[in-house]
Structures are given as C-alpha cells and as structure tokens.
Write a protein that holds these residues in place. Structure first.
Motif, PDB file in Angstrom:
ATOM      1  N   LEU A 188       0.831  -1.204   0.000  1.00 15.72           N
ATOM      2  CA  LEU A 188       0.000   0.000   0.000  1.00 15.72           C
ATOM      3  C   LEU A 188       0.868   1.257   0.000  1.00 15.72           C
ATOM      4  CD1 LEU A 188      -2.656  -1.062   2.690  1.00 15.72           C
ATOM      5  CD2 LEU A 188      -3.091  -0.797   0.243  1.00 15.72           C
ATOM      6  N   ALA A 189       1.930   1.245   0.820  1.00 13.68           N
ATOM      7  CA  ALA A 189       2.792   2.414   0.929  1.00 13.68           C
ATOM      8  C   ALA A 189       3.572   2.647  -0.362  1.00 13.68           C
ATOM      9  CB  ALA A 189       3.752   2.243   2.107  1.00 13.68           C
ATOM     10  N   LEU A 190       4.099   1.585  -0.962  1.00 12.91           N
ATOM     11  CA  LEU A 190       4.851   1.735  -2.203  1.00 12.91           C
ATOM     12  C   LEU A 190       3.967   2.307  -3.304  1.00 12.91           C
ATOM     13  CD1 LEU A 190       7.510   1.233  -3.724  1.00 12.91           C
ATOM     14  CD2 LEU A 190       6.674  -1.072  -4.257  1.00 12.91           C
ATOM     15  N   HIS A 191       2.717   1.869  -3.333  1.00 11.91           N
ATOM     16  CA  HIS A 191       1.775   2.362  -4.350  1.00 11.91           C
ATOM     17  C   HIS A 191       1.462   3.841  -4.122  1.00 11.91           C
ATOM     18  CE1 HIS A 191      -1.378   2.256  -7.323  1.00 11.91           C
ATOM     19  NE2 HIS A 191      -2.278   2.633  -6.441  1.00 11.91           N
ATOM     20  N   ALA A 192       1.246   4.231  -2.862  1.00 16.16           N
ATOM     21  CA  ALA A 192       0.848   5.612  -2.568  1.00 16.16           C
ATOM     22  C   ALA A 192       2.014   6.587  -2.625  1.00 16.16           C
ATOM     23  CB  ALA A 192       0.193   5.677  -1.181  1.00 16.16           C
ATOM     24  N   ILE A 193       3.191   6.146  -2.199  1.00 17.92           N
ATOM     25  CA  ILE A 193       4.323   7.063  -2.073  1.00 17.92           C
ATOM     26  C   ILE A 193       5.129   7.166  -3.367  1.00 17.92           C
ATOM     27  CG2 ILE A 193       6.498   7.485  -0.848  1.00 17.92           C
ATOM     28  CD1 ILE A 193       5.212   6.025   1.571  1.00 17.92           C
ATOM     29  N   GLU A 194       5.314   6.027  -4.042  1.00 18.42           N
ATOM     30  CA  GLU A 194       6.170   6.010  -5.222  1.00 18.42           C
ATOM     31  C   GLU A 194       5.433   5.561  -6.483  1.00 18.42           C
ATOM     32  OE1 GLU A 194       8.944   7.281  -5.398  1.00 18.42           O
ATOM     33  OE2 GLU A 194       9.853   7.303  -3.410  1.00 18.42           O
ATOM     34  N   ASP A 195       4.092   5.516  -6.427  1.00 16.07           N
ATOM     35  CA  ASP A 195       3.303   5.086  -7.577  1.00 16.07           C
ATOM     36  C   ASP A 195       3.726   3.699  -8.039  1.00 16.07           C
ATOM     37  OD1 ASP A 195       1.240   5.410  -9.398  1.00 16.07           O
ATOM     38  OD2 ASP A 195       2.540   6.285 -10.941  1.00 16.07           O
ATOM     39  N   GLY A 196       3.987   2.824  -7.071  1.00 17.60           N
ATOM     40  CA  GLY A 196       4.368   1.456  -7.383  1.00 17.60           C
ATOM     41  C   GLY A 196       3.174   0.631  -7.805  1.00 17.60           C
ATOM     42  N   PRO A 197       3.379  -0.671  -8.031  1.00 15.97           N
ATOM     43  CA  PRO A 197       2.281  -1.538  -8.467  1.00 15.97           C
ATOM     44  C   PRO A 197       1.129  -1.539  -7.469  1.00 15.97           C
ATOM     45  CG  PRO A 197       4.406  -2.668  -8.605  1.00 15.97           C
ATOM     46  CD  PRO A 197       4.647  -1.399  -7.861  1.00 15.97           C
ATOM     47  N   ALA A 198      -0.065  -1.745  -7.966  1.00 13.88           N
ATOM     48  CA  ALA A 198      -1.230  -1.854  -7.080  1.00 13.88           C
ATOM     49  C   ALA A 198      -1.053  -3.070  -6.171  1.00 13.88           C
ATOM     50  CB  ALA A 198      -2.504  -1.981  -7.899  1.00 13.88           C
ATOM     51  N   PRO A 199      -1.447  -2.967  -4.908  1.00 14.29           N
ATOM     52  CA  PRO A 199      -1.297  -4.096  -3.988  1.00 14.29           C
ATOM     53  C   PRO A 199      -2.034  -5.338  -4.477  1.00 14.29           C
ATOM     54  CG  PRO A 199      -1.838  -2.090  -2.804  1.00 14.29           C
ATOM     55  CD  PRO A 199      -2.009  -1.782  -4.252  1.00 14.29           C
ATOM     56  N   THR A 200      -1.466  -6.485  -4.191  1.00 15.17           N
ATOM     57  CA  THR A 200      -2.086  -7.753  -4.548  1.00 15.17           C
ATOM     58  C   THR A 200      -3.364  -7.949  -3.738  1.00 15.17           C
ATOM     59  OG1 THR A 200       0.098  -8.684  -4.967  1.00 15.17           O
ATOM     60  CG2 THR A 200      -1.724 -10.247  -4.683  1.00 15.17           C
ATOM     61  N   GLU A 201      -4.433  -8.382  -4.395  1.00 16.76           N
ATOM     62  CA  GLU A 201      -5.677  -8.645  -3.676  1.00 16.76           C
ATOM     63  C   GLU A 201      -5.568  -9.957  -2.906  1.00 16.76           C
ATOM     64  OE1 GLU A 201      -8.770  -6.854  -3.344  1.00 16.76           O
ATOM     65  OE2 GLU A 201      -7.203  -5.407  -3.807  1.00 16.76           O
ATOM     66  N   PRO A 202      -5.806  -9.940  -1.599  1.00 21.19           N
ATOM     67  CA  PRO A 202      -5.703 -11.175  -0.812  1.00 21.19           C
ATOM     68  C   PRO A 202      -6.781 -12.186  -1.201  1.00 21.19           C
ATOM     69  CG  PRO A 202      -5.703  -9.217   0.594  1.00 21.19           C
ATOM     70  CD  PRO A 202      -6.121  -8.773  -0.768  1.00 21.19           C
ATOM     71  N   ALA A 203      -6.517 -13.436  -0.889  1.00 19.23           N
ATOM     72  CA  ALA A 203      -7.510 -14.482  -1.107  1.00 19.23           C
ATOM     73  C   ALA A 203      -8.701 -14.247  -0.187  1.00 19.23           C
ATOM     74  CB  ALA A 203      -6.888 -15.845  -0.832  1.00 19.23           C
ATOM     75  N   PRO A 204      -9.873 -14.809  -0.509  1.00 23.54           N
ATOM     76  CA  PRO A 204     -11.049 -14.645   0.362  1.00 23.54           C
ATOM     77  C   PRO A 204     -10.750 -15.063   1.795  1.00 23.54           C
ATOM     78  CG  PRO A 204     -11.676 -15.636  -1.715  1.00 23.54           C
ATOM     79  CD  PRO A 204     -10.165 -15.594  -1.715  1.00 23.54           C
ATOM     80  N   ALA A 205     -11.371 -14.352   2.731  1.00 19.17           N
ATOM     81  CA  ALA A 205     -11.117 -14.601   4.151  1.00 19.17           C
ATOM     82  C   ALA A 205     -11.628 -15.966   4.568  1.00 19.17           C
ATOM     83  CB  ALA A 205     -11.777 -13.521   4.998  1.00 19.17           C
ATOM     84  N   ARG A 206     -10.871 -16.583   5.478  1.00 25.49           N
ATOM     85  CA  ARG A 206     -11.311 -17.838   6.094  1.00 25.49           C
ATOM     86  C   ARG A 206     -11.702 -17.529   7.532  1.00 25.49           C
ATOM     87  NH1 ARG A 206      -6.490 -18.944   3.766  1.00 25.49           N
ATOM     88  NH2 ARG A 206      -5.479 -19.057   5.804  1.00 25.49           N
ATOM     89  N   THR A 207     -12.921 -17.827   7.889  1.00 28.33           N
ATOM     90  CA  THR A 207     -13.400 -17.525   9.237  1.00 28.33           C
ATOM     91  C   THR A 207     -13.846 -18.794   9.946  1.00 28.33           C
ATOM     92  OG1 THR A 207     -15.645 -17.124   8.423  1.00 28.33           O
ATOM     93  CG2 THR A 207     -14.154 -15.227   8.542  1.00 28.33           C
ATOM     94  N   GLY A 208     -13.824 -18.737  11.250  1.00 28.69           N
ATOM     95  CA  GLY A 208     -14.268 -19.863  12.059  1.00 28.69           C
ATOM     96  C   GLY A 208     -14.543 -19.391  13.470  1.00 28.69           C
TER      97      GLY A 208
END
Length: 251
Positions: A188-208
């Motif tokens: 997130l910081a690299l994208h916002a500060i240095e216009d780096g790649p968009a952050p990878t979208e995490p896999a769907p959450a696992r809840t229990g």
C-alpha cells in the motif's frame, strides 16, 4: 534509474516491525517498503529506522524526528506513523495530537524532505473495547488525511484498508501485524508514495468460531501483561533503542 533514496522511518511498534518474523532482510512494513523501492524503482536505497515500540505520538516527534533530520547525509524520505498507542489511553483528543504533527510536517517541508503519513493499523476487530478503538481510529485517520491533503503529502490509510481487519493479517497478540500484514502495508505504501504496483488482492477470508480455550490463553498471555504495564506506568519500549539507527544499504 531512479535517484538515490535515503529513507528513514519514525514511529512506534508498527513502524519498528513488531510481529514480522518473516525471512526478509529488513522486517516490518518499513523494511519491506525499502526493499520494494530498491526493486521496483531500480534505485540505490539507504534505510534507517528510528521507531521504538510503545511510543506515544509526542515521544515520536520529540525523540525521533530531530534525530532523523540530523542523519548525514540528510534523508530524502521520512515516513511517519504514530498515534496508535494514544488511541489506547483513557484520554484521547485529536486536536491535541494533530497540532504538533502539523508543525512537524512544516519543519520537514522546510528542509526539502519528502514526508509520507500513514494512519495506524486498526486492531479493533480482535480486541476488547474494539468499538471504542475503531471510532477513535477513524477520527485520527480523518485528521491525518486532512493534514496530508492540505500539505500535499502522500497518505496511506492503513486503518481503513478493507482487508487488514481480517485475523490472518495479525499476530497472536492481535495488536501487531504478522508478516502477511506487514507485506500488505508495504505494498500500500509503495503504491501511494512512489506510484508502485497496485497491492495484490488477498484471497477470500477464512473464518471460524473462536474457541474458549484459545480466548482464555489470549487474555492470560497478552491482555493481562498489557494491563499490568498500564497500571505500573511501564512501556514495552522502556530501555529499547532504534533497530537501524544509521544508514544501511538496501540491496
């Protein structure tokens, strides 16, 4: 090739990198950001980290900012993230915190150094009194975002990232992020500060469901020691110093 970057982080345990025990040269989101800048920007990066766990915002500004500005050669980039420990104190007032931060931002600007601001990670989903912490965190994120907008500073709204409230990004104490959490913040910081790649979208959450034995162990191992420190007016950072106080090359 990008110009040389001399990056120093100031802040509390979040910027120190607590919870990141991953096999990386520089742990924590700040160290991962430094490595990311070297990789993505093909830049010569030097890294320093003055953050110390347990510090309140005033302690960060009073005890770390001048040290960062005194580094030789001077930094080209400073990241600031603090206020998370202030949110956990009985008395919390946004204006009392934002005014000194605004003065600090002007001080950094006058030195010709880039300053990036981050809102603290929001641990409220897994903590007692989470609703109170969440509302305070939102108020603080709003204030920091407004300050960044008025001064034209990069801002990373970590506290309201849609994924980072999920349990799989947090360590066992539920107060500090694990390696996955630190990696996402670095992206997130690299994208916002240095216009780096968009952050990878995490896999769907696992809840229990939470198990009673696990909850009892959590309160015994993490909540009670924290309460004891508050009662005795001790900090987890007492006697600790910066992990990377001088410029360290990032390969």
């Amino acid at each position: 090739m990008h110009d040389a970057i001399r990056y120093v982080a100031i802040g509390d345990s979040f910027s120190e990198g607590i919870g990141d025990d991953g096999a990386v040269p520089f742990p924590g989101w700040t160290g991962r950001l430094a490595s990311g800048m070297a990789r993505e920007l093909d830049a010569d990066v030097s890294y320093a980290n003055l953050a110390v766990r347990g510090r309140l915002l005033a302690g960060v500004l009073d005890g770390q900012l001048d040290v960062a500005l005194a580094l030789d050669p001077a930094p080209t980039l400073i990241t600031f993230c603090a206020g998370g420990n202030d949110l956990l104190r009985p008395r919390f007032d946004v204006r009392t915190l934002i005014d000194p931060l605004e003065r600090a931002a002007a001080k950094v600007r006058d030195r010709g150094i880039r300053l990036a601001l981050l809102s603290p990670a929001d641990p409220s989903a897994g903590l007692p009194l989470g609703h109170l912490i969440n509302s305070r965190g939102d108020a603080w994120a709003d204030a920091v975002a407004d300050l960044a907008d008025r001064h034209g500073l990069p801002f990373v709204d970590v506290s309201r990232d849609p994924h980072l409230k999920r349990a799989e990004f947090w360590s066992a104490d539920r107060l500090h992020m694990n390696p996955s959490g630190h990696q996402r913040v670095a992206e997130l910081a690299l994208h916002a500060i240095e216009d780096g790649p968009a952050p990878t979208e995490p896999a769907p959450a696992r809840t229990g469901p939470k198990r009673l034995a696990e909850e009892l162990r959590y309160y015994r191992e993490h909540v009670l020691p924290w309460v004891q420190r508050r009662v005795t007016r001790r900090s987890s950072g007492d006697g600790r110093s910066a992990t990377f106080p001088d410029w360290t090359p990032v390969r």
